[in-house]
Write a protein that holds these residues in place. Structure first.
Motif, short mmCIF file in Angstrom:
data_model
loop_
_atom_site.label_atom_id
_atom_site.label_comp_id
_atom_site.label_asym_id
_atom_site.label_seq_id
_atom_site.Cartn_x
_atom_site.Cartn_y
_atom_site.Cartn_z
N ASN A 177 51.20 108.77 112.16
CA ASN A 177 51.85 109.85 111.24
C ASN A 177 50.80 111.22 111.50
O ASN A 177 50.26 111.58 110.57
CB ASN A 177 51.75 109.30 110.01
N PRO A 178 51.08 111.84 112.52
CA PRO A 178 50.20 113.13 112.74
C PRO A 178 50.59 114.48 111.81
O PRO A 178 51.84 114.17 111.37
CB PRO A 178 50.75 113.48 114.24
N VAL A 179 49.74 115.05 111.50
CA VAL A 179 50.03 116.11 110.75
C VAL A 179 49.67 117.36 111.59
O VAL A 179 49.02 117.64 112.58
CB VAL A 179 49.03 115.99 109.39
N GLU A 180 50.04 118.61 110.85
CA GLU A 180 49.70 120.00 111.47
C GLU A 180 48.25 120.26 111.40
O GLU A 180 47.40 119.67 110.36
CB GLU A 180 50.26 121.07 110.69
N THR A 181 47.65 120.56 112.29
CA THR A 181 46.20 121.34 112.86
C THR A 181 45.96 122.26 111.83
O THR A 181 46.67 123.19 111.56
CB THR A 181 45.75 121.46 114.19
N VAL A 182 44.67 122.06 111.12
CA VAL A 182 44.02 123.16 110.44
C VAL A 182 43.04 123.40 111.23
O VAL A 182 42.17 122.59 111.66
CB VAL A 182 43.80 122.73 109.02
N TYR A 183 42.54 124.96 111.38
CA TYR A 183 41.44 125.49 112.05
C TYR A 183 40.44 126.07 111.34
O TYR A 183 40.77 126.70 110.38
CB TYR A 183 42.02 126.65 113.16
N VAL A 235 43.40 114.17 107.78
CA VAL A 235 43.49 115.70 108.24
C VAL A 235 43.13 115.95 109.36
O VAL A 235 42.41 115.17 110.18
CB VAL A 235 43.02 116.65 107.26
N ASN A 236 43.92 116.73 110.25
CA ASN A 236 43.58 117.39 111.59
C ASN A 236 43.11 118.43 111.35
O ASN A 236 43.50 119.50 111.26
CB ASN A 236 44.89 117.24 112.57
N ILE A 237 41.81 118.50 111.95
CA ILE A 237 41.07 119.70 112.06
C ILE A 237 40.49 120.33 113.53
O ILE A 237 40.11 119.40 114.06
CB ILE A 237 39.53 119.50 111.03
N ASN A 238 40.92 121.49 113.88
CA ASN A 238 40.72 121.70 115.12
C ASN A 238 41.03 120.76 116.51
O ASN A 238 40.43 120.57 117.16
CB ASN A 238 39.09 122.18 115.18
N SER A 239 42.15 120.29 115.96
CA SER A 239 43.05 119.32 116.90
C SER A 239 42.29 117.74 117.10
O SER A 239 42.30 117.21 117.86
CB SER A 239 42.97 119.84 118.41
N GLN A 240 41.38 117.61 115.89
CA GLN A 240 40.78 116.44 116.06
C GLN A 240 41.24 115.54 114.38
O GLN A 240 40.99 116.16 113.42
CB GLN A 240 39.29 116.45 116.07
N THR A 241 41.78 114.59 114.58
CA THR A 241 42.01 113.89 113.26
C THR A 241 40.72 112.92 112.63
O THR A 241 40.02 112.57 113.46
CB THR A 241 43.09 112.86 113.60
N VAL A 242 40.62 113.33 111.43
CA VAL A 242 39.34 112.81 110.74
C VAL A 242 39.86 112.19 109.43
O VAL A 242 40.89 112.56 108.59
CB VAL A 242 38.50 114.00 110.45
N LEU A 243 39.12 111.14 109.36
CA LEU A 243 39.09 110.44 107.98
C LEU A 243 38.32 111.17 106.84
O LEU A 243 37.08 111.31 107.17
CB LEU A 243 38.77 108.98 108.04
N VAL A 244 38.64 111.23 105.67
CA VAL A 244 37.69 111.99 104.62
C VAL A 244 37.46 110.95 103.45
O VAL A 244 38.69 110.50 103.10
CB VAL A 244 38.47 113.28 104.25
N ASP A 245 36.55 110.93 102.86
CA ASP A 245 36.11 110.62 101.75
C ASP A 245 37.21 111.18 100.63
O ASP A 245 36.94 112.46 100.48
CB ASP A 245 34.80 110.31 101.26
N ALA A 246 37.98 110.42 99.74
CA ALA A 246 39.03 111.00 98.75
C ALA A 246 38.27 111.85 97.85
O ALA A 246 38.66 112.79 97.16
CB ALA A 246 39.95 110.15 98.53
N GLU A 247 37.14 111.15 97.27
CA GLU A 247 36.30 111.95 96.24
C GLU A 247 35.68 112.93 96.64
O GLU A 247 35.39 113.99 95.94
CB GLU A 247 35.54 110.75 95.52
N THR A 248 34.86 112.97 97.79
CA THR A 248 33.80 113.92 98.06
C THR A 248 34.41 114.86 98.96
O THR A 248 33.60 116.19 99.10
CB THR A 248 32.50 113.33 98.57
N GLY A 249 35.22 114.55 99.85
CA GLY A 249 35.93 115.51 100.77
C GLY A 249 35.09 115.63 102.06
O GLY A 249 35.12 116.55 102.80
#
Length: 68
Positions: free
Chosen positions: A13-19, A47-61
């Motif tokens: 489920n790819p998402v749009e990149t955020v730079y 989220v996809n940041i700078n063309s890299q998909t990352v997993l983020v802690d939902a509470e802390t970001g």
């Protein structure tokens, strides 16, 4: 630690990149203005940041894993 199901879901489920400025590394914070997306595993988002998909802690970001 993300489950195999979570990683499979994110890759399917790819998402749009955020730079953003700066490096995409574990421990870096994702600004609250950036939209993150739900995964089946509780407590994580992605989220996809700078063309890299990352997993983020939902509470802390905070980035908990960079998927390569």
């Amino acid at each position: 630690e993300p489950t195999t199901e979570t990683i499979t879901f994110v890759k399917a489920n790819p998402v749009e990149t955020v730079y953003l400025d700066g490096e995409v590394v574990v421990g870096a914070g994702v600004p609250q203005t950036v939209t993150t997306y739900e995964v089946p595993q509780e407590g994580l988002r992605y989220v996809n940041i700078n063309s890299q998909t990352v997993l983020v802690d939902a509470e802390t970001g905070v980035i908990v894993q960079v998927l390569r």
